[in-house]
Design a protein around this motif. Structure first.
Motif, PDB file in Angstrom:
ATOM      1  N   ASP A 182       0.865  -1.173   0.000  1.00  0.00           N
ATOM      2  CA  ASP A 182       0.000   0.000   0.000  1.00  0.00           C
ATOM      3  C   ASP A 182       0.907   1.229   0.000  1.00  0.00           C
ATOM      4  OD1 ASP A 182      -1.722   2.075   0.437  1.00  0.00           O
ATOM      5  OD2 ASP A 182      -2.688   1.218   2.207  1.00  0.00           O
ATOM      6  N   PRO A 183       0.857   2.048  -1.046  1.00  0.00           N
ATOM      7  CA  PRO A 183       1.730   3.229  -1.102  1.00  0.00           C
ATOM      8  C   PRO A 183       1.607   4.138   0.108  1.00  0.00           C
ATOM      9  CG  PRO A 183       0.660   2.861  -3.218  1.00  0.00           C
ATOM     10  CD  PRO A 183       0.022   1.905  -2.253  1.00  0.00           C
ATOM     11  N   GLN A 184       0.476   4.048   0.807  1.00  0.00           N
ATOM     12  CA  GLN A 184       0.294   4.869   1.991  1.00  0.00           C
ATOM     13  C   GLN A 184       1.348   4.550   3.053  1.00  0.00           C
ATOM     14  OE1 GLN A 184      -1.666   7.250   1.633  1.00  0.00           O
ATOM     15  NE2 GLN A 184      -1.808   8.154   3.662  1.00  0.00           N
ATOM     16  N   GLU A 185       1.884   3.328   3.004  1.00  0.00           N
ATOM     17  CA  GLU A 185       2.967   2.960   3.920  1.00  0.00           C
ATOM     18  C   GLU A 185       4.125   3.941   3.800  1.00  0.00           C
ATOM     19  OE1 GLU A 185       4.465  -1.019   3.628  1.00  0.00           O
ATOM     20  OE2 GLU A 185       2.498  -1.829   3.127  1.00  0.00           O
ATOM     21  N   GLY A 191      10.359   7.759   8.254  1.00  0.00           N
ATOM     22  CA  GLY A 191      11.725   7.667   7.755  1.00  0.00           C
ATOM     23  C   GLY A 191      11.893   8.042   6.296  1.00  0.00           C
ATOM     24  N   PHE A 192      10.786   8.342   5.587  1.00  0.00           N
ATOM     25  CA  PHE A 192      10.872   8.590   4.150  1.00  0.00           C
ATOM     26  C   PHE A 192      10.201   9.896   3.743  1.00  0.00           C
ATOM     27  CE2 PHE A 192      11.586   4.018   4.264  1.00  0.00           C
ATOM     28  CZ  PHE A 192      12.636   3.879   3.364  1.00  0.00           C
ATOM     29  N   THR A 196       7.150   9.093  -4.774  1.00  0.00           N
ATOM     30  CA  THR A 196       6.647   9.313  -6.124  1.00  0.00           C
ATOM     31  C   THR A 196       6.353   7.983  -6.808  1.00  0.00           C
ATOM     32  OG1 THR A 196       7.056  10.492  -8.223  1.00  0.00           O
ATOM     33  CG2 THR A 196       8.921   9.349  -7.229  1.00  0.00           C
ATOM     34  N   HIS A 197       5.546   8.022  -7.859  1.00  0.00           N
ATOM     35  CA  HIS A 197       5.096   6.823  -8.559  1.00  0.00           C
ATOM     36  C   HIS A 197       5.319   7.006 -10.050  1.00  0.00           C
ATOM     37  CE1 HIS A 197       1.504   4.329 -10.181  1.00  0.00           C
ATOM     38  NE2 HIS A 197       2.535   3.533  -9.960  1.00  0.00           N
ATOM     39  N   LEU A 257       9.000   5.094  -5.589  1.00  0.00           N
ATOM     40  CA  LEU A 257      10.292   5.581  -5.115  1.00  0.00           C
ATOM     41  C   LEU A 257      10.102   6.454  -3.876  1.00  0.00           C
ATOM     42  CD1 LEU A 257      11.593   6.635  -8.628  1.00  0.00           C
ATOM     43  CD2 LEU A 257      12.648   4.847  -7.226  1.00  0.00           C
ATOM     44  N   ALA A 258      11.017   6.324  -2.948  1.00  0.00           N
ATOM     45  CA  ALA A 258      10.992   7.158  -1.746  1.00  0.00           C
ATOM     46  C   ALA A 258      12.425   7.389  -1.284  1.00  0.00           C
ATOM     47  CB  ALA A 258      10.178   6.494  -0.637  1.00  0.00           C
TER      48      ALA A 258
END
Length: 269
Positions: A182-185, A191-192, A196-197, A257-258
Protein backbone atom coordinates in the motif's frame (compact mmCIF):
# COMPACT_ATOMS: atom_id res chain seq x y z
CA UNK A 1 1.86 -36.09 7.72
CA UNK A 2 2.84 -33.77 4.88
CA UNK A 3 4.17 -30.37 5.85
CA UNK A 4 1.82 -27.60 4.61
CA UNK A 5 3.30 -25.53 1.80
CA UNK A 6 3.68 -21.81 2.39
CA UNK A 7 2.57 -19.63 -0.50
CA UNK A 8 5.74 -17.55 -0.33
CA UNK A 9 7.94 -20.64 -0.72
CA UNK A 10 6.42 -22.30 -3.80
CA UNK A 11 8.46 -20.46 -6.41
CA UNK A 12 11.49 -22.69 -6.00
CA UNK A 13 9.37 -25.59 -7.29
CA UNK A 14 9.41 -23.92 -10.71
CA UNK A 15 12.54 -21.77 -10.61
CA UNK A 16 13.57 -22.59 -14.20
CA UNK A 17 10.07 -21.93 -15.51
CA UNK A 18 10.01 -18.65 -13.60
CA UNK A 19 13.22 -17.56 -15.26
CA UNK A 20 12.00 -18.56 -18.74
CA UNK A 21 8.51 -17.09 -18.62
CA UNK A 22 8.48 -14.04 -16.36
CA UNK A 23 8.93 -10.77 -18.24
CA UNK A 24 12.17 -8.82 -18.01
CA UNK A 25 12.18 -5.23 -16.80
CA UNK A 26 12.42 -2.39 -19.33
CA UNK A 27 15.59 -0.29 -19.40
CA UNK A 28 13.42 2.81 -18.92
CA UNK A 29 12.80 1.67 -15.36
CA UNK A 30 16.47 2.00 -14.46
CA UNK A 31 16.55 5.44 -16.03
CA UNK A 32 13.67 6.48 -13.76
CA UNK A 33 15.44 5.13 -10.67
CA UNK A 34 18.74 6.76 -11.59
CA UNK A 35 17.06 10.06 -12.38
CA UNK A 36 15.31 10.08 -9.02
CA UNK A 37 18.50 9.17 -7.14
CA UNK A 38 20.42 11.92 -9.04
CA UNK A 39 23.66 9.98 -8.66
CA UNK A 40 24.96 6.45 -9.01
CA UNK A 41 24.61 4.54 -5.73
CA UNK A 42 27.76 3.18 -4.14
CA UNK A 43 26.05 -0.07 -3.14
CA UNK A 44 22.68 -1.74 -3.78
CA UNK A 45 20.72 -4.44 -1.95
CA UNK A 46 17.75 -6.24 -3.47
CA UNK A 47 15.06 -7.84 -1.30
CA UNK A 48 13.57 -11.04 -2.72
CA UNK A 49 15.77 -11.27 -5.80
CA UNK A 50 14.22 -14.49 -7.13
CA UNK A 51 16.00 -15.73 -10.25
CA UNK A 52 17.43 -12.29 -10.97
CA UNK A 53 14.90 -10.56 -13.22
CA UNK A 54 15.27 -7.33 -11.25
CA UNK A 55 18.90 -8.06 -10.46
CA UNK A 56 19.81 -8.03 -14.16
CA UNK A 57 18.43 -4.51 -14.40
CA UNK A 58 20.12 -3.30 -11.21
CA UNK A 59 23.43 -4.87 -12.28
CA UNK A 60 23.60 -2.30 -15.07
CA UNK A 61 24.42 0.31 -12.43
CA UNK A 62 27.84 -1.40 -12.32
CA UNK A 63 28.16 -1.19 -8.53
CA UNK A 64 28.23 -3.87 -5.79
CA UNK A 65 24.84 -5.60 -5.66
CA UNK A 66 23.70 -7.84 -2.81
CA UNK A 67 20.80 -10.11 -3.78
CA UNK A 68 18.84 -11.44 -0.79
CA UNK A 69 16.61 -14.43 -1.66
CA UNK A 70 14.96 -16.79 0.85
CA UNK A 71 14.22 -19.72 -1.47
CA UNK A 72 17.31 -21.96 -1.91
CA UNK A 73 16.27 -23.16 -5.38
CA UNK A 74 15.68 -19.63 -6.64
CA UNK A 75 18.92 -18.47 -5.03
CA UNK A 76 20.85 -21.31 -6.70
CA UNK A 77 19.60 -20.26 -10.14
CA UNK A 78 20.38 -16.65 -9.28
CA UNK A 79 23.93 -17.56 -8.25
CA UNK A 80 24.45 -19.47 -11.52
CA UNK A 81 23.21 -16.48 -13.46
CA UNK A 82 25.95 -14.30 -12.00
CA UNK A 83 28.74 -16.87 -11.74
CA UNK A 84 32.10 -15.12 -11.90
CA UNK A 85 30.62 -11.65 -11.43
CA UNK A 86 32.57 -10.08 -8.57
CA UNK A 87 30.05 -7.26 -8.16
CA UNK A 88 27.12 -9.56 -7.37
CA UNK A 89 26.74 -11.50 -4.13
CA UNK A 90 23.82 -13.80 -3.28
CA UNK A 91 22.58 -14.15 0.29
CA UNK A 92 20.23 -17.07 0.95
CA UNK A 93 17.80 -15.80 3.55
CA UNK A 94 14.99 -13.38 4.28
CA UNK A 95 15.37 -9.64 4.00
CA UNK A 96 13.99 -9.53 7.54
CA UNK A 97 17.14 -11.35 8.73
CA UNK A 98 19.68 -9.55 6.55
CA UNK A 99 21.92 -7.02 8.29
CA UNK A 100 23.01 -3.91 6.38
CA UNK A 101 26.62 -2.70 6.47
CA UNK A 102 27.56 0.13 8.83
CA UNK A 103 26.26 3.41 7.46
CA UNK A 104 23.71 1.68 5.24
CA UNK A 105 23.46 1.40 1.48
CA UNK A 106 22.39 3.96 -1.10
CA UNK A 107 19.66 1.92 -2.80
CA UNK A 108 17.28 -0.74 -1.51
CA UNK A 109 15.22 -2.32 -4.29
CA UNK A 110 12.60 -5.03 -4.54
CA UNK A 111 11.23 -6.44 -7.80
CA UNK A 112 7.85 -8.20 -7.55
CA UNK A 113 8.67 -9.32 -4.02
CA UNK A 114 7.92 -6.55 -1.53
CA UNK A 115 4.54 -8.12 -0.67
CA UNK A 116 6.40 -11.15 0.72
CA UNK A 117 8.42 -9.06 3.19
CA UNK A 118 6.84 -8.70 6.64
CA UNK A 119 4.37 -5.87 6.05
CA UNK A 120 4.37 -4.86 9.74
CA UNK A 121 8.00 -3.72 9.65
CA UNK A 122 9.31 -3.70 6.08
CA UNK A 123 9.23 0.10 5.73
CA UNK A 124 11.17 0.53 8.97
CA UNK A 125 13.67 -2.12 7.89
CA UNK A 126 14.20 -0.38 4.55
CA UNK A 127 14.82 2.93 6.31
CA UNK A 128 17.30 1.28 8.68
CA UNK A 129 19.13 -0.32 5.75
CA UNK A 130 19.51 2.96 3.85
CA UNK A 131 22.06 5.68 4.31
CA UNK A 132 20.52 9.14 4.85
CA UNK A 133 19.34 10.37 1.46
CA UNK A 134 19.30 6.81 0.13
CA UNK A 135 16.52 5.54 -2.14
CA UNK A 136 13.92 2.79 -1.80
CA UNK A 137 12.69 1.47 -5.17
CA UNK A 138 9.76 -0.98 -5.23
CA UNK A 139 8.69 -2.24 -8.63
CA UNK A 140 6.91 -5.04 -10.45
CA UNK A 141 4.63 -6.05 -13.30
CA UNK A 142 0.86 -6.14 -13.64
CA UNK A 143 -0.12 -8.65 -16.31
CA UNK A 144 -3.15 -7.09 -17.97
CA UNK A 145 -4.76 -8.09 -21.26
CA UNK A 146 -4.74 -6.17 -24.53
CA UNK A 147 -7.72 -8.24 -25.77
CA UNK A 148 -10.74 -7.53 -23.57
CA UNK A 149 -12.73 -10.32 -25.23
CA UNK A 150 -10.09 -12.89 -24.34
CA UNK A 151 -9.98 -11.58 -20.79
CA UNK A 152 -13.77 -12.04 -20.45
CA UNK A 153 -13.59 -15.58 -21.85
CA UNK A 154 -10.76 -16.41 -19.43
CA UNK A 155 -12.85 -15.19 -16.51
CA UNK A 156 -15.49 -17.77 -17.43
CA UNK A 157 -12.89 -20.55 -17.51
CA UNK A 158 -11.63 -19.59 -14.06
CA UNK A 159 -15.18 -19.50 -12.72
CA UNK A 160 -15.73 -23.04 -13.95
CA UNK A 161 -12.45 -24.71 -13.00
CA UNK A 162 -10.96 -22.62 -10.17
CA UNK A 163 -13.52 -20.20 -8.73
CA UNK A 164 -11.33 -19.60 -5.68
CA UNK A 165 -8.88 -17.69 -7.91
CA UNK A 166 -11.43 -16.57 -10.50
CA UNK A 167 -10.49 -12.93 -10.17
CA UNK A 168 -6.87 -13.56 -11.20
CA UNK A 169 -7.06 -12.49 -14.87
CA UNK A 170 -6.11 -8.85 -15.00
CA UNK A 171 -5.88 -8.52 -11.23
CA UNK A 172 -2.60 -6.88 -10.17
CA UNK A 173 -0.15 -9.46 -8.87
CA UNK A 174 0.85 -7.28 -5.92
CA UNK A 175 -2.75 -7.09 -4.62
CA UNK A 176 -3.25 -10.83 -4.22
CA UNK A 177 -1.46 -11.30 -0.94
CA UNK A 178 -2.04 -10.40 2.72
CA UNK A 179 1.09 -8.25 2.57
CA UNK A 180 -0.03 -6.32 -0.51
CA UNK A 181 1.96 -3.12 -0.87
CA UNK A 182 0.00 0.00 0.00
CA UNK A 183 1.73 3.23 -1.10
CA UNK A 184 0.29 4.87 1.99
CA UNK A 185 2.97 2.96 3.92
CA UNK A 186 5.59 5.19 2.32
CA UNK A 187 3.57 8.38 2.37
CA UNK A 188 3.09 8.15 6.13
CA UNK A 189 6.43 6.55 7.07
CA UNK A 190 8.48 8.91 9.26
CA UNK A 191 11.73 7.67 7.76
CA UNK A 192 10.87 8.59 4.15
CA UNK A 193 10.07 11.62 2.03
CA UNK A 194 9.69 12.58 -1.67
CA UNK A 195 7.42 9.60 -2.42
CA UNK A 196 6.65 9.31 -6.12
CA UNK A 197 5.10 6.82 -8.56
CA UNK A 198 6.05 5.98 -12.14
CA UNK A 199 4.90 3.37 -14.64
CA UNK A 200 5.98 1.96 -17.99
CA UNK A 201 3.48 0.18 -20.27
CA UNK A 202 4.47 -2.38 -22.91
CA UNK A 203 2.68 -5.17 -24.79
CA UNK A 204 4.33 -8.58 -24.53
CA UNK A 205 3.05 -11.53 -26.63
CA UNK A 206 2.92 -15.00 -25.05
CA UNK A 207 2.24 -18.06 -27.17
CA UNK A 208 0.12 -20.79 -25.61
CA UNK A 209 2.99 -22.86 -24.22
CA UNK A 210 4.82 -19.92 -22.70
CA UNK A 211 1.58 -18.54 -21.29
CA UNK A 212 0.88 -21.81 -19.46
CA UNK A 213 4.43 -21.79 -18.16
CA UNK A 214 3.89 -18.25 -16.89
CA UNK A 215 0.69 -19.26 -15.11
CA UNK A 216 2.52 -22.15 -13.46
CA UNK A 217 4.80 -19.62 -11.73
CA UNK A 218 2.02 -17.60 -10.07
CA UNK A 219 1.65 -18.67 -6.45
CA UNK A 220 -2.19 -18.90 -6.42
CA UNK A 221 -1.96 -21.38 -9.31
CA UNK A 222 0.78 -23.31 -7.54
CA UNK A 223 -1.37 -23.62 -4.43
CA UNK A 224 -4.16 -25.37 -6.35
CA UNK A 225 -4.30 -29.19 -6.14
CA UNK A 226 -2.33 -30.57 -9.08
CA UNK A 227 -5.32 -32.24 -10.75
CA UNK A 228 -7.37 -29.06 -10.53
CA UNK A 229 -4.51 -26.96 -11.86
CA UNK A 230 -4.09 -29.34 -14.79
CA UNK A 231 -7.78 -29.12 -15.72
CA UNK A 232 -7.66 -25.33 -15.51
CA UNK A 233 -4.55 -25.04 -17.65
CA UNK A 234 -5.85 -27.44 -20.31
CA UNK A 235 -9.03 -25.38 -20.60
CA UNK A 236 -7.06 -22.13 -20.80
CA UNK A 237 -4.76 -23.60 -23.44
CA UNK A 238 -7.76 -24.59 -25.56
CA UNK A 239 -9.17 -21.09 -25.19
CA UNK A 240 -5.92 -19.36 -26.18
CA UNK A 241 -5.53 -21.68 -29.17
CA UNK A 242 -8.99 -20.71 -30.42
CA UNK A 243 -7.92 -17.04 -30.16
CA UNK A 244 -4.91 -17.45 -32.43
CA UNK A 245 -2.54 -19.09 -29.99
CA UNK A 246 -1.24 -15.83 -28.51
CA UNK A 247 -2.01 -13.87 -25.36
CA UNK A 248 -1.05 -10.21 -25.73
CA UNK A 249 -0.23 -9.07 -22.22
CA UNK A 250 -0.53 -5.35 -21.61
CA UNK A 251 2.31 -5.21 -19.15
CA UNK A 252 2.24 -2.29 -16.73
CA UNK A 253 5.55 -2.01 -14.90
CA UNK A 254 4.94 0.12 -11.81
CA UNK A 255 7.60 1.81 -9.72
CA UNK A 256 7.39 3.47 -6.32
CA UNK A 257 10.29 5.58 -5.11
CA UNK A 258 10.99 7.16 -1.75
CA UNK A 259 13.97 8.89 -0.17
CA UNK A 260 15.37 8.18 3.28
CA UNK A 261 15.12 11.30 5.41
CA UNK A 262 18.39 12.91 6.42
CA UNK A 263 21.34 14.63 4.78
CA UNK A 264 22.37 13.44 1.33
CA UNK A 265 24.89 10.60 1.34
CA UNK A 266 27.52 12.88 -0.17
CA UNK A 267 27.22 15.15 2.89
CA UNK A 268 27.90 12.41 5.45
CA UNK A 269 31.08 12.79 7.45
Amino acid sequence: MAVPREQRTVFGEVADAYERSRADYPAALLDLIAGYATRTPAEVVEAGAGTGKGSALLRRLDVPLTCVEPDPAMAALLARRFTGDDLVSVVVGRFEDWRPPPGGVDLVASAQAWHWVDHTRRTDMAAEALAPGGVLAIFGHDYGFADVGLRTAMDAVYQRYAPEIADLPGRPVHTRHPGAFDPQELRTAPGFTDVTHERVVTVVPYDTARYLTLLSTFSPHRMLPEAQRTRLHVALADLVDTHGGVVAHELTTWLWLARRRGPAAADRS
